[in-house]
Design a protein around this motif. Structure first.
Motif, PDB file in Angstrom:
ATOM      1  N   GLN A   1       0.888  -1.146   0.049  1.00 55.32           N
ATOM      2  CA  GLN A   1      -0.070  -0.121  -0.224  1.00 55.32           C
ATOM      3  C   GLN A   1       0.741   1.316   0.040  1.00 55.32           C
ATOM      4  N   ARG A   2       2.122   1.238   0.750  1.00 53.79           N
ATOM      5  CA  ARG A   2       2.974   2.280   0.902  1.00 53.79           C
ATOM      6  C   ARG A   2       3.872   2.600  -0.387  1.00 53.79           C
ATOM      7  N   ILE A   3       3.652   1.822  -1.348  1.00 49.12           N
ATOM      8  CA  ILE A   3       4.574   2.199  -2.661  1.00 49.12           C
ATOM      9  C   ILE A   3       3.926   3.185  -3.522  1.00 49.12           C
ATOM     10  N   SER A   4       4.346   4.235  -3.903  1.00 47.86           N
ATOM     11  CA  SER A   4       4.094   5.503  -4.355  1.00 47.86           C
ATOM     12  C   SER A   4       3.195   5.159  -5.833  1.00 47.86           C
ATOM     13  N   GLY A   5       2.101   5.603  -5.839  1.00 50.65           N
ATOM     14  CA  GLY A   5       1.359   5.424  -7.132  1.00 50.65           C
ATOM     15  C   GLY A   5       0.258   4.546  -6.985  1.00 50.65           C
ATOM     16  N   VAL A   6       0.435   3.658  -5.729  1.00 53.15           N
ATOM     17  CA  VAL A   6      -0.703   2.566  -5.348  1.00 53.15           C
ATOM     18  C   VAL A   6      -1.954   3.267  -4.929  1.00 53.15           C
ATOM     19  N   SER A   7      -3.007   3.063  -5.497  1.00 57.68           N
ATOM     20  CA  SER A   7      -4.283   3.757  -4.942  1.00 57.68           C
ATOM     21  C   SER A   7      -5.172   2.703  -4.248  1.00 57.68           C
ATOM     22  N   GLY A   8      -4.830   1.366  -4.380  1.00 60.35           N
ATOM     23  CA  GLY A   8      -5.551   0.513  -3.377  1.00 60.35           C
ATOM     24  C   GLY A   8      -4.960  -0.790  -3.618  1.00 60.35           C
ATOM     25  N   THR A   9      -5.030  -1.653  -2.501  1.00 58.99           N
ATOM     26  CA  THR A   9      -4.807  -3.031  -2.735  1.00 58.99           C
ATOM     27  C   THR A   9      -6.042  -3.918  -2.103  1.00 58.99           C
ATOM     28  N   THR A  10      -6.339  -5.008  -2.871  1.00 52.18           N
ATOM     29  CA  THR A  10      -7.292  -5.810  -2.483  1.00 52.18           C
ATOM     30  C   THR A  10      -6.899  -7.286  -2.525  1.00 52.18           C
ATOM     31  N   LEU A  11      -7.310  -8.003  -1.345  1.00 49.71           N
ATOM     32  CA  LEU A  11      -6.900  -9.272  -1.374  1.00 49.71           C
ATOM     33  C   LEU A  11      -7.800 -10.196  -2.048  1.00 49.71           C
ATOM     34  N   LYS A  12      -7.358 -10.647  -3.166  1.00 48.40           N
ATOM     35  CA  LYS A  12      -8.064 -11.450  -4.002  1.00 48.40           C
ATOM     36  C   LYS A  12      -8.358 -13.104  -3.300  1.00 48.40           C
ATOM     37  N   GLU A  13      -7.378 -13.367  -2.959  1.00 47.78           N
ATOM     38  CA  GLU A  13      -7.212 -15.056  -2.591  1.00 47.78           C
ATOM     39  C   GLU A  13      -6.247 -15.223  -1.619  1.00 47.78           C
ATOM     40  N   GLU A  14      -6.389 -16.088  -0.414  1.00 50.88           N
ATOM     41  CA  GLU A  14      -5.452 -16.404   0.429  1.00 50.88           C
ATOM     42  C   GLU A  14      -5.260 -17.815   0.450  1.00 50.88           C
ATOM     43  N   PHE A  15      -3.845 -18.194   0.479  1.00 53.18           N
ATOM     44  CA  PHE A  15      -3.788 -19.685   0.677  1.00 53.18           C
ATOM     45  C   PHE A  15      -2.519 -19.796   1.546  1.00 53.18           C
ATOM     46  N   PRO A  16      -2.187 -21.007   1.970  1.00 56.63           N
ATOM     47  CA  PRO A  16      -1.069 -21.482   3.013  1.00 56.63           C
ATOM     48  C   PRO A  16       0.176 -21.079   2.169  1.00 56.63           C
ATOM     49  N   GLY A  17       0.786 -19.881   3.097  1.00 57.79           N
ATOM     50  CA  GLY A  17       1.934 -19.330   2.474  1.00 57.79           C
ATOM     51  C   GLY A  17       2.103 -18.468   1.550  1.00 57.79           C
ATOM     52  N   GLY A  18       0.782 -17.853   1.331  1.00 54.10           N
ATOM     53  CA  GLY A  18       0.937 -16.688   0.439  1.00 54.10           C
ATOM     54  C   GLY A  18      -0.370 -16.052   0.042  1.00 54.10           C
ATOM     55  N   ALA A  19      -0.523 -15.361  -0.670  1.00 57.45           N
ATOM     56  CA  ALA A  19      -1.615 -14.626  -0.924  1.00 57.45           C
ATOM     57  C   ALA A  19      -1.477 -13.829  -2.340  1.00 57.45           C
ATOM     58  N   LEU A  20      -2.766 -13.566  -3.203  1.00 54.54           N
ATOM     59  CA  LEU A  20      -3.065 -12.972  -4.214  1.00 54.54           C
ATOM     60  C   LEU A  20      -3.632 -11.530  -4.105  1.00 54.54           C
ATOM     61  N   PHE A  21      -2.749 -10.608  -4.523  1.00 52.80           N
ATOM     62  CA  PHE A  21      -3.545  -9.322  -4.153  1.00 52.80           C
ATOM     63  C   PHE A  21      -3.626  -8.530  -5.803  1.00 52.80           C
TER      64      PHE A  21
END
Lengths: 339, 255
Positions: A249-269
């Protein structure tokens, strides 16, 4: 090639098609898109002179569908939702019959029959009874009868409905290969089909025209922001979900992050950024520097599906996945009348 | 004209591809043959009896075999006609092939006449096939062929008229069984209308009697070629096909 102005079809209690206007130029391949019961079949039936319009006008190759119906019919090939096959006939016998019906005869007829047998890859079943053919073959025989008289315009009503994935691909390729010689309108409620086959698209919902544009323009128009899909993971231990999210979220230019999917040991944003901002490099660097694994990073182009939902509103989205509701009876007028 | 013939030919080949044509041919031939041999046996027995008793009353093959037989066959047609006409439009509506016909460069009237004509051809063919039995009469007897042909013409005309009614009824439904049942009812009704004349002679009775197919068959049955009665059958054909055309048009506006 096709011009439709204020075309309207009213049934006893419902309006299936409500003042639709569009035009299709020669050689185009146009997707006619809408949820079930939107009025696709009704519109196509009016274009093919099967149904007379209640109001408005439609012309095909300069001829009015109502006033000069015979001229239009000579120039149109039509594949209805279920292929109109006489099941007790053999393939070749059937094609000869349709050819004669469309005005072919003699050597001309034999030449066209041989051509469509080859073109639609049905030569190997030419002496088989139509009742013995599989669904995929029947669909191709249906296409063959539509093109037998080399019509200027092809109108295909859900040409891939009910086929298996392999057959769907074959049918799509066949349709695409026909595009050069014919102007094609094909209806569907499957969005990727339009993306893959068509150049432009006409979207209707509940009998009304929602949008008409090229596939490319529609995608561009609907894409206000760019978005990227990022798959982040860790090799051992707990995945620090909230920390990762904060970092991205803190990266400049990023206006939003959405969690699409969560799985053991990782996630898709899904990371959204305003247009023109190239954030992919920063994203990759941030993830790697933090010691996490960057498993995947890809741009997510806005699909027609999303455009479609955006344009037709969410209630249409719901009905696109369910059988027709007691709305406009476009696809099942007969059963509607009985109800 | 060409389109009509294309449609007619396809219908005929379809009748023979689905076994309905063969079935009707076989059943009709058996029943007709059975009745023929019964009439014939009775005729032979009678003539033998007469010879034994020494009577010399003239006997007539036309009057005693051909006429009652063709009279019966026009009655048998009543059962056959619904089976021939039921599929004409009902099947096309169910299979969706009507969309092919209705979007081809063919006028509705060509479709209708083509279909009706194919049904009539099949009907005539079944009757002619059964009439092969008459060969024996001509071989061993000396019947008059002219009144026989007139009666046959009557059978054909009556069949064509009822088939036109059946064609119309077939456009009303997708279900062949319903089409057959309704056609059978209509044929039977047109048949029994004439009964009213046996006890009543008011204007209404006369109208009903006139509407009945059987009233007009009587003259043909007697071997008399009557224009008046031929015109009745032709008008029934015309009205039947006219209503079929209207029904097909309304199909377009509604469906």
């Amino acid at each position: 090639m096709i011009t439709v102005t204020d075309l309207t079809k009213k049934y006893a209690r419902t309006t299936a098609v409500d003042h639709i206007s569009f035009s299709v130029s020669k050689g185009d391949i146009v997707g006619f898109l809408g949820p079930n019961g939107a009025g696709k079949t009704t519109t196509m039936r009016m274009l093919t002179c099967f149904l007379p319009p209640t109001e408005g006008k439609a012309t095909v190759a300069g001829f009015d569908v109502f006033e000069q119906s015979m001229e239009v019919r000579r120039r149109i090939g039509y594949l209805p939702e279920s292929p109109p096959l006489y099941l007790e006939m053999e393939t070749i016998e059937y094609l000869r019959f349709v050819g004669r019906l469309k005005g072919l005869s003699g050597a001309d007829l034999e030449k066209r029959v041989a051509y469509v047998l080859d073109r639609c890859a049905i030569a190997d079943v030419k002496t088989r009874l139509l009742s013995k053919l599989s669904k995929g073959y029947r669909q191709r025989v249906g296409l063959a009868q539509a093109i037998i008289h080399n019509p200027d315009v092809l109108i295909l009503d859900e040409p891939t409905a009910g086929l298996d994935p392999k057959q769907i691909n074959e049918t799509r390729d066949l349709i695409k290969s026909l595009a050069g010689d014919h102007t094609i309108i094909l209806s569907t409620h499957i969005l990727p089909e339009v993306e893959q086959t068509c150049e432009s698209v006409i979207i209707i919902n509940k009998g009304k025209l929602v949008a008409t544009d090229s596939v490319h323009n529609l995608q561009a128009r609907a894409r206000g922001a760019e978005s990227v899909l990022v798959n982040v993971g860790v090799r051992s231990g707990e995945f620090p979900l909230s920390i990762v999210r904060d970092r991205l979220q803190r990266i400049s230019g990023v206006s939003g992050t959405t969690l699409k999917e969560e799985f053991p040991g990782g996630a898709l944003f899904e990371i959204e950024s305003s247009r023109g901002q190239l954030v992919r490099g920063d994203l990759a660097r941030a993830i790697v520097e933090a010691g996490w694994d960057l498993n995947e990073l890809r741009p997510s182009a806005m699909s027609l599906e999303e455009i479609f939902l955006q344009l037709t509103g969410s209630d249409a989205a719901a009905s696109s996945n369910t059988p027709p509701e007691p709305g406009p009876p476009a696809d099942a007028p007969a059963s509607e009348a009985n109800a | 004209m060409r389109n009509m013939w294309i449609i007619c030919r396809r219908e005929l080949s379809s009748y023979f591809a689905s076994p309905i044509a063969w079935l009707l041919l076989a059943m009709y031939s058996i029943i007709f043959g059975w009745i023929f041999w019964n009439f014939l046996a009775e005729f032979i027995k009678q003539s033998q009896d007469m010879m034994m008793m020494g009577q010399t009353q003239p006997m007539n093959v036309n009057e005693q075999i051909i006429r009652p037989l063709l009279g019966t066959s026009s009655f048998l047609g009543l059962f056959m006609i619904p089976l021939i006409s039921m599929r004409l439009f009902a099947e096309e509506k169910r299979n969706g092939t009507i969309e092919l016909l209705a979007t081809s460069p063919v006028r509705d009237i060509e479709i209708i006449i083509g279909k009706w004509f194919s049904a009539t051809l099949l009907y005539c063919w079944i009757i002619i096939f059964a009439c092969v039995n008459f060969v024996f009469l001509f071989r061993y007897g000396n019947p008059d062929w002219k009144p026989m042909l007139v009666t046959l013409l009557g059978v054909f005309l009556q069949g064509a008229a009822l088939l036109a009614v059946g064609t119309f009824i077939s456009t009303l439904t997708k279900n062949q069984i319903i089409a057959a049942a309704m056609t059978f009812g209509a044929c039977l009704l047109l048949w029994v209308f004439s009964w009213v004349s046996s006890y009543d002679s008011s204007t209404w009775a006369q109208v009903f009697s006139y509407l009945s197919v059987i009233t007009h068959f009587d003259t043909f049955d007697r071997g008399v070629l009557s224009t008046k009665d031929a015109i009745y059958y032709l008008s029934v054909i015309f009205v039947g096909l006219f209503f079929t055309a209207r029904s097909m048009e309304s199909l377009r506006w509604r469906s």
